[in-house]
Design an enzyme around this catalytic site. Structure first.
Site, PDB file in Angstrom:
ATOM      1  N   GLU A   3     -14.124 -11.960   1.648  1.00 18.36           N
ATOM      2  CA  GLU A   3     -14.829 -12.227   3.062  1.00 18.36           C
ATOM      3  C   GLU A   3     -13.934 -10.751   3.423  1.00 18.36           C
ATOM      4  O   GLU A   3     -13.020 -10.111   2.762  1.00 18.36           O
ATOM      5  CB  GLU A   3     -13.116 -12.709   4.263  1.00 18.36           C
ATOM      6  CG  GLU A   3     -13.689 -14.660   3.921  1.00 18.36           C
ATOM      7  CD  GLU A   3     -12.977 -15.168   5.095  1.00 18.36           C
ATOM      8  OE1 GLU A   3     -13.431 -16.068   5.488  1.00 18.36           O
ATOM      9  OE2 GLU A   3     -11.672 -15.690   5.096  1.00 18.36           O
ATOM     10  N   SER A  58      -3.491   0.282   0.941  1.00 17.14           N
ATOM     11  CA  SER A  58      -2.552  -1.035   1.415  1.00 17.14           C
ATOM     12  C   SER A  58      -2.181  -1.770   0.158  1.00 17.14           C
ATOM     13  O   SER A  58      -3.473  -2.143  -0.675  1.00 17.14           O
ATOM     14  CB  SER A  58      -2.823  -1.895   2.207  1.00 17.14           C
ATOM     15  OG  SER A  58      -1.404  -2.554   2.615  1.00 17.14           O
ATOM     16  N   CYS A 103      -4.452  -9.736  10.254  1.00 11.14           N
ATOM     17  CA  CYS A 103      -3.852  -9.451   9.242  1.00 11.14           C
ATOM     18  C   CYS A 103      -3.435 -10.711   8.320  1.00 11.14           C
ATOM     19  O   CYS A 103      -2.287 -11.267   9.439  1.00 11.14           O
ATOM     20  CB  CYS A 103      -3.102  -8.141   9.438  1.00 11.14           C
ATOM     21  SG  CYS A 103      -1.633  -7.654   7.426  1.00 11.14           S
ATOM     22  N   SER A 107       3.709  -2.250   2.250  1.00 11.11           N
ATOM     23  CA  SER A 107       3.673  -3.320   2.845  1.00 11.11           C
ATOM     24  C   SER A 107       5.206  -3.599   2.973  1.00 11.11           C
ATOM     25  O   SER A 107       5.836  -4.250   1.605  1.00 11.11           O
ATOM     26  CB  SER A 107       3.239  -5.061   2.492  1.00 11.11           C
ATOM     27  OG  SER A 107       1.730  -4.692   2.636  1.00 11.11           O
ATOM     28  N   LEU A 108       5.577  -3.329   3.617  1.00 14.19           N
ATOM     29  CA  LEU A 108       7.978  -3.653   3.328  1.00 14.19           C
ATOM     30  C   LEU A 108       7.861  -4.420   3.936  1.00 14.19           C
ATOM     31  O   LEU A 108       8.239  -5.973   3.335  1.00 14.19           O
ATOM     32  CB  LEU A 108       8.047  -2.270   3.988  1.00 14.19           C
ATOM     33  CG  LEU A 108       9.747  -2.513   4.109  1.00 14.19           C
ATOM     34  CD1 LEU A 108       9.705  -2.094   2.746  1.00 14.19           C
ATOM     35  CD2 LEU A 108      10.252  -1.017   5.078  1.00 14.19           C
ATOM     36  N   CYS A 111      -5.530 -13.622  -4.861  1.00 15.67           N
ATOM     37  CA  CYS A 111      -4.422 -12.572  -4.797  1.00 15.67           C
ATOM     38  C   CYS A 111      -3.436 -13.627  -5.131  1.00 15.67           C
ATOM     39  O   CYS A 111      -3.582 -14.604  -5.271  1.00 15.67           O
ATOM     40  CB  CYS A 111      -3.970 -11.820  -3.411  1.00 15.67           C
ATOM     41  SG  CYS A 111      -2.955 -11.279  -3.715  1.00 15.67           S
ATOM     42  N   CYS A 138     -12.551  -4.056   6.523  1.00 13.26           N
ATOM     43  CA  CYS A 138     -11.252  -4.315   5.936  1.00 13.26           C
ATOM     44  C   CYS A 138     -12.232  -5.489   4.990  1.00 13.26           C
ATOM     45  O   CYS A 138     -12.682  -6.119   4.842  1.00 13.26           O
ATOM     46  CB  CYS A 138     -10.830  -5.319   7.248  1.00 13.26           C
ATOM     47  SG  CYS A 138      -9.465  -6.541   6.065  1.00 13.26           S
ATOM     48  N   CYS A 158       1.979 -13.508  -1.479  1.00  9.52           N
ATOM     49  CA  CYS A 158       3.448 -13.537  -1.203  1.00  9.52           C
ATOM     50  C   CYS A 158       2.825 -14.887   0.376  1.00  9.52           C
ATOM     51  O   CYS A 158       2.126 -15.129   0.765  1.00  9.52           O
ATOM     52  CB  CYS A 158       2.772 -11.945   0.464  1.00  9.52           C
ATOM     53  SG  CYS A 158       3.157 -10.773  -0.806  1.00  9.52           S
ATOM     54  N   CYS A 161       1.353 -15.234   3.682  1.00 14.49           N
ATOM     55  CA  CYS A 161      -0.107 -14.844   4.188  1.00 14.49           C
ATOM     56  C   CYS A 161      -1.059 -15.537   3.388  1.00 14.49           C
ATOM     57  O   CYS A 161      -0.570 -16.887   2.431  1.00 14.49           O
ATOM     58  CB  CYS A 161      -0.743 -13.079   2.703  1.00 14.49           C
ATOM     59  SG  CYS A 161      -2.458 -13.002   2.775  1.00 14.49           S
ATOM     60  N   GLY A 200      -7.058  -9.613  -1.424  1.00 13.66           N
ATOM     61  CA  GLY A 200      -5.859  -9.035  -3.136  1.00 13.66           C
ATOM     62  C   GLY A 200      -4.899  -7.770  -3.000  1.00 13.66           C
ATOM     63  O   GLY A 200      -4.939  -7.536  -2.130  1.00 13.66           O
ATOM     64  N   GLU A 201      -4.561  -7.715  -4.041  1.00 14.41           N
ATOM     65  CA  GLU A 201      -3.926  -6.164  -3.984  1.00 14.41           C
ATOM     66  C   GLU A 201      -4.238  -5.208  -4.803  1.00 14.41           C
ATOM     67  O   GLU A 201      -4.797  -4.864  -5.395  1.00 14.41           O
ATOM     68  CB  GLU A 201      -2.806  -6.455  -4.388  1.00 14.41           C
ATOM     69  CG  GLU A 201      -2.012  -5.941  -5.579  1.00 14.41           C
ATOM     70  CD  GLU A 201      -0.953  -4.596  -4.478  1.00 14.41           C
ATOM     71  OE1 GLU A 201      -1.797  -3.494  -4.364  1.00 14.41           O
ATOM     72  OE2 GLU A 201      -0.531  -5.197  -3.711  1.00 14.41           O
ATOM     73  N   ASN A 231       1.035 -13.100  12.441  1.00 13.04           N
ATOM     74  CA  ASN A 231      -0.285 -13.935  13.358  1.00 13.04           C
ATOM     75  C   ASN A 231       0.023 -15.488  12.293  1.00 13.04           C
ATOM     76  O   ASN A 231      -0.315 -15.662  10.899  1.00 13.04           O
ATOM     77  CB  ASN A 231      -1.582 -13.251  12.411  1.00 13.04           C
ATOM     78  CG  ASN A 231      -1.849 -11.972  13.030  1.00 13.04           C
ATOM     79  OD1 ASN A 231      -1.762 -11.672  14.133  1.00 13.04           O
ATOM     80  ND2 ASN A 231      -1.935 -10.988  12.025  1.00 13.04           N
TER      81      ASN A 231
END
Length: 351
Positions: free
Chosen positions: A93, A198, A339, A220-221, A113, A106, A117, A120, A166-167, A296
């Site tokens: 996407e 990111s 996000c 990403s903290l 991924c 984006c 997380c 996510c 993905g990372e 979200n």
């Protein structure tokens, strides 16, 4: 029959070397880039100023395939989400996000991924494979061409964020080459400050960050301590905050550049006064700014979004303590394009 490499995977310098090695002029690569990235023309037979030898070589060696738009959705706020099919049938996407002074794409860097997380939606998909450079560039190329064909008054994509599926640093080399093509002044000619990568904080790749062009970096903290971060990001077990920030301190930041810390604000988990105090001890006030992202929600999510009052309080407290903090007003959440909401598995949808 060998699989052809995508023409959209080739930085201009490498294309020039290849063309010269096949008896073409050095200028041929610039001519090819002009037809591809300025005129958005992929029909080699129409490239009137490119030599027959160059055209024959390109048609023999490279694929001009672009992702196929399977579905598109438009949010009430103008955000557009595209489900794209790749040459092997896998899907990803991409999202176009309108702003006051910019139009941002984006892009995804992987099918699924591997970071997993827990907040996510992409993480629930699992990991299939990395995208090639051409598949990353192809997202921008396809959608920019679509906009150009809409008419001269249509606003074009000006900014790129590697915040899709993905990372990005998990796919380091392909992301690096994609950025080079996006920056090329004969290609998309997008400025360094208009591209953001990111990352969840993969320390070995972060230690190579100076190998990338000097684009913006977002970490990403999402938590102020290891216990909560491990709950949200299993990667933290391998690379805890102490290890992450030791790597960050080595970053060769250019003048007037910042590191952006993305902080997903989740109700009753990481939105307290104690979190603010811990964050202010972690972050360097001279080089840090925070992008606060209210969670979200999506189908099946176990976390909840804080109240607007708490969101604004948290942002103000961070700013008052010397860490500039902005609130990301998520766009496209009504079509699961915000996000953390992307998920491209189509098998679940019967396709």
């Amino acid at each position: 029959m060998k699989t052809k490499e995508s023409i959209f995977s080739i930085p201009r310098s490498i294309l020039q070397e290849n063309l010269v090695a096949h008896g073409c002029s050095k200028f041929s690569a610039t001519q090819v880039y002009d037809w591809l990235y300025r005129k958005f023309n992929t029909d080699v037979t129409e490239w009137s100023n490119v030599s027959k030898a160059a055209k024959a070589y390109l048609q023999e060696e490279f694929s001009f395939f672009l992702p196929e738009i399977v579905t598109s959705q438009e949010s009430q706020d103008g955000t557009k989400k595209f489900l794209l099919k790749l040459q092997d049938g896998e899907t990803i996407e991409s999202v176009i996000i309108p702003g006051l002074d910019r139009l941002t794409i984006c892009v995804s860097s992987q099918v699924g991924c591997a970071v997993k997380c827990t907040f996510c939606h992409t993480g629930t998909q699992g990991f299939t494979r990395n995208l090639s450079t051409g598949e990353i560039v192809g997202q921008l190329y396809l959608l920019q061409r679509l906009l150009k064909e809409s008419g001269p008054e249509t606003r074009l994509i000006s900014n790129v964020v590697f915040m899709g599926q993905g990372e990005p640093l998990h796919n380091f080399e392909n992301v690096k080459h994609a950025i080079e093509i996006m920056l090329d002044n004969q290609g998309f000619f997008i400025g360094q400050r208009k591209i953001t990568v990111s990352t969840s904080g993969m320390v070995p790749q972060l230690e190579r960050i100076n190998e990338l062009p000097p684009v913006n970096l977002a970490i990403s903290l999402h938590a102020s301590n290891n216990q909560v971060r491990e709950q949200l990001m299993p990667l933290n077990k391998k690379y805890p905050l102490e290890t992450l920030f030791a790597a960050i301190k080595k970053f060769p930041l250019k003048a007037h550049r910042w590191i952006t810390y993305e902080y997903l604000l989740i109700d009753e988990l990481n939105n307290s006064k104690q979190d603010i105090e811990q964050l202010c001890r972690l972050l360097d006030k001279n080089s840090s700014k925070m992008n606060l992202i209210p969670f979200n929600e999506y189908p099946g999510a176990v976390y909840k979004r804080p109240s607007d009052k708490n969101i604004h309080w948290f942002a103000q407290q961070m700013t008052d303590n010397g860490i500039p903090c902005t609130i990301r007003h998520s766009k496209g959440d009504d079509i699961l394009a915000a996000c953390g909401q992307l998920k491209s598995q189509t098998k679940d949808q019967g396709s």
